[in-house]
Design a protein around this motif. Sequence first.
Motif, PDB file in Angstrom:
ATOM      1  N   ILE B 118      71.021  29.741  25.273  1.00 11.26           N
ATOM      2  CA  ILE B 118      70.988  28.292  25.070  1.00 11.26           C
ATOM      3  C   ILE B 118      71.593  27.905  23.724  1.00 11.26           C
ATOM      4  N   PRO B 125      73.272  22.492  29.538  1.00 12.47           N
ATOM      5  CA  PRO B 125      72.841  23.579  30.417  1.00 12.47           C
ATOM      6  C   PRO B 125      73.852  24.063  31.459  1.00 12.47           C
ATOM      7  N   GLU B 257      66.988  35.663  24.641  1.00 18.69           N
ATOM      8  CA  GLU B 257      67.507  34.315  24.893  1.00 18.69           C
ATOM      9  C   GLU B 257      67.941  34.275  26.362  1.00 18.69           C
ATOM     10  N   VAL B 285      63.145  32.008  27.711  1.00 19.56           N
ATOM     11  CA  VAL B 285      63.210  30.697  28.354  1.00 19.56           C
ATOM     12  C   VAL B 285      62.356  30.766  29.617  1.00 19.56           C
ATOM     13  N   THR B 288      63.292  27.282  33.266  1.00 13.76           N
ATOM     14  CA  THR B 288      63.880  25.946  33.100  1.00 13.76           C
ATOM     15  C   THR B 288      65.316  26.076  32.629  1.00 13.76           C
ATOM     16  N   TYR B 289      66.040  24.975  32.627  1.00 20.98           N
ATOM     17  CA  TYR B 289      67.352  24.902  32.004  1.00 20.98           C
ATOM     18  C   TYR B 289      67.188  24.032  30.766  1.00 20.98           C
ATOM     19  N   ALA B 290      67.907  24.354  29.721  1.00 20.94           N
ATOM     20  CA  ALA B 290      67.715  23.630  28.464  1.00 20.94           C
ATOM     21  C   ALA B 290      68.471  22.307  28.484  1.00 20.94           C
ATOM     22  N   GLU B 291      68.997  21.871  27.376  1.00 27.07           N
ATOM     23  CA  GLU B 291      69.601  20.542  27.271  1.00 27.07           C
ATOM     24  C   GLU B 291      70.601  20.564  26.111  1.00 27.07           C
ATOM     25  N   LEU B 298      67.584  23.598  19.558  1.00 23.44           N
ATOM     26  CA  LEU B 298      67.257  24.138  20.882  1.00 23.44           C
ATOM     27  C   LEU B 298      66.409  25.395  20.772  1.00 23.44           C
ATOM     28  N   LYS B 301      62.976  24.199  19.987  1.00 21.97           N
ATOM     29  CA  LYS B 301      62.307  23.503  21.089  1.00 21.97           C
ATOM     30  C   LYS B 301      61.921  24.447  22.220  1.00 21.97           C
ATOM     31  N   TYR B 302      62.798  25.424  22.509  1.00 24.65           N
ATOM     32  CA  TYR B 302      62.524  26.322  23.643  1.00 24.65           C
ATOM     33  C   TYR B 302      61.807  27.603  23.224  1.00 24.65           C
ATOM     34  N   ASN B 308      57.515  32.048  17.152  1.00 23.65           N
ATOM     35  CA  ASN B 308      57.068  32.301  18.524  1.00 23.65           C
ATOM     36  C   ASN B 308      56.796  33.792  18.751  1.00 23.65           C
TER      37      ASN B 308
END
Lengths: 273, 324
Positions: B118, B125, B257, B285, B288-291, B298, B301-302, B308
Amino acid sequence: MLKTSDPTELAAISKKMRRQVIEMITEAKSGHPGGSLSAVELLVTLYFDVMRHDPANPKWKDRDRFILSKGHACPILYSVMAECGYCPADQLNTLRKLGSIYQGHPDVRFMPVLEASTGSLGQGVSLAIGMALAAKLDKSPSRTYVVLGDGELQEGQIWEAAMFAGFRKVDNVVAIADNNGIQLDGFTKDIMDLEPLADKWRAFGWHVIEVNGHDIPALQKAFAEASSTSGKPTALIAHTVKGKGVSFMENNPKYHGQAPTLDEEKRALAELV
Amino acid sequence: MAINTKYELKLGAATREAFGKALVELGRTNPNIVALDADLSKSTMTVGFQKEFPERFFECGIAEANMAAIAAGLASAGKIPFASSFSAFMLNKGFEQLRVTAAFPRVNVKVVGTHSGISIGEDGPSQMSVEDLSLACSLAGFTVLSPADEVSMVALVKQAAAMFGPVFIRAGRIKCPLIYAADQTFTIGKAIELVSGTDVTLIATGLLVAESIKAAEALEAEGISAAVLDIHTIKPLDREAIAKAAQKTRALVVSEEHLVDSGLGVRVAQIVSETTPAAMEFVGVVDTYAESGAPDELLDKYGLRAVNVVAAAKRALARKKAGS
């Protein structure tokens, strides 16, 4: 191996190949007789007259290469290659059986003398282009021949490859459409019509030759014309009859992918004498 | 923290730039190296090869399926082709061709997917590849490489060219932290223990290797000893190193990733379940698909950051403790 330009001899080999195709598929109890029989003269003319190749030296660098993009017609490829001496003729009847080199679709893992594994339609022209580009880089006279089904031409990748070869002038490729008019679900004109087929290839920058795909002298002339065409790849549209040589199989979609019964085998072989 | 590499994480080149550089170097030493691209040569960085060796570069236009099979044809005739595009297009659009013309007959094709994950950022995406490792690993017989920095990319591209057989190499768009010194040696299929530790092992690939090193530093500050393993080869996976890590620390975090349910993590879990049970956590991830967005935004956010990895390590350690 025998090399000959004599149409009578090539016709005799063609008849022998047809008999073997019928016997192999009957023994296997499954397979694709119609599209094997339509391509007989194409392969026989290429392997016994036109192509520069040597069964005693199958990986000769400057050999001409052959790809059966319509891989389901492999019984005719195996028969012709066995007749040339590439692989054992006495095992042809092991077609499609466990452990056989004669797989249901061409598989280089089992038959390293093949140029490509095929069976998923639409990919042969791209492969041929790759081999042809390598030959050009190596300044080799090698030419690559690829036989396509007409139904196969519905695949989008064929036209990506056609665009590439036309634009890049890959003139050491010859694509041969076995234009027998029938695919699994029926007649090509009803499933997804390809006409005007010659215009399509021309529009993509190919030199187009239309020929009766069972007329050996006409095929010899067409392949000679392809060889002398520079600056353009050649598309040879071979008008053929699906199931050619066996009356009850000719032009019958049923025999695209159905093996003959023992009775049908007997009737077919009686016609191929 | 015992750091086995001597090097700080200063910013280096993008792995796609390193690929482009290695390809030119290969071209100079081996005339059989050829390259193909699908109208992205300025992005995949094959443009350098194109400039120096125009006769050995094949621009295929926007037609990845055709490109993949042409590459296979070139390989069948003795060339060593590198075919490249964005990872999302190379594998998703070329998958069938890679399966039938490269994997199945086992030809000597090298496939490079750039702009993976991402972190490509603003393009969004449709251009992001979060399933490429999964697809590449499901091509039987393929070797799958996912280098973390420019040094490992250059070395592994050269090793990919030197070995016979189909290879997929994953590259990224953004500049990434330099992890290795120029004299580091790499072996395809052998993981590298970057940091030694005894409480938990942080297993990672690609961009998440640097994040895992940062996570190990943060954990050390809290008195937790974390090891870090760089998995630059996803297939064949280093079974021995993973089993050893599981046995030694009994707690593992796998970070990538990539979609968590089909990438490196599940493959590590398979080896762990077959060898030594360990508490496992996964960073990646999630379905989902990111943005569109800046790469850093990104990754935040992910959930693909050191923070994390640290949180995941603590969850794994809690379960390890509860189970012991």
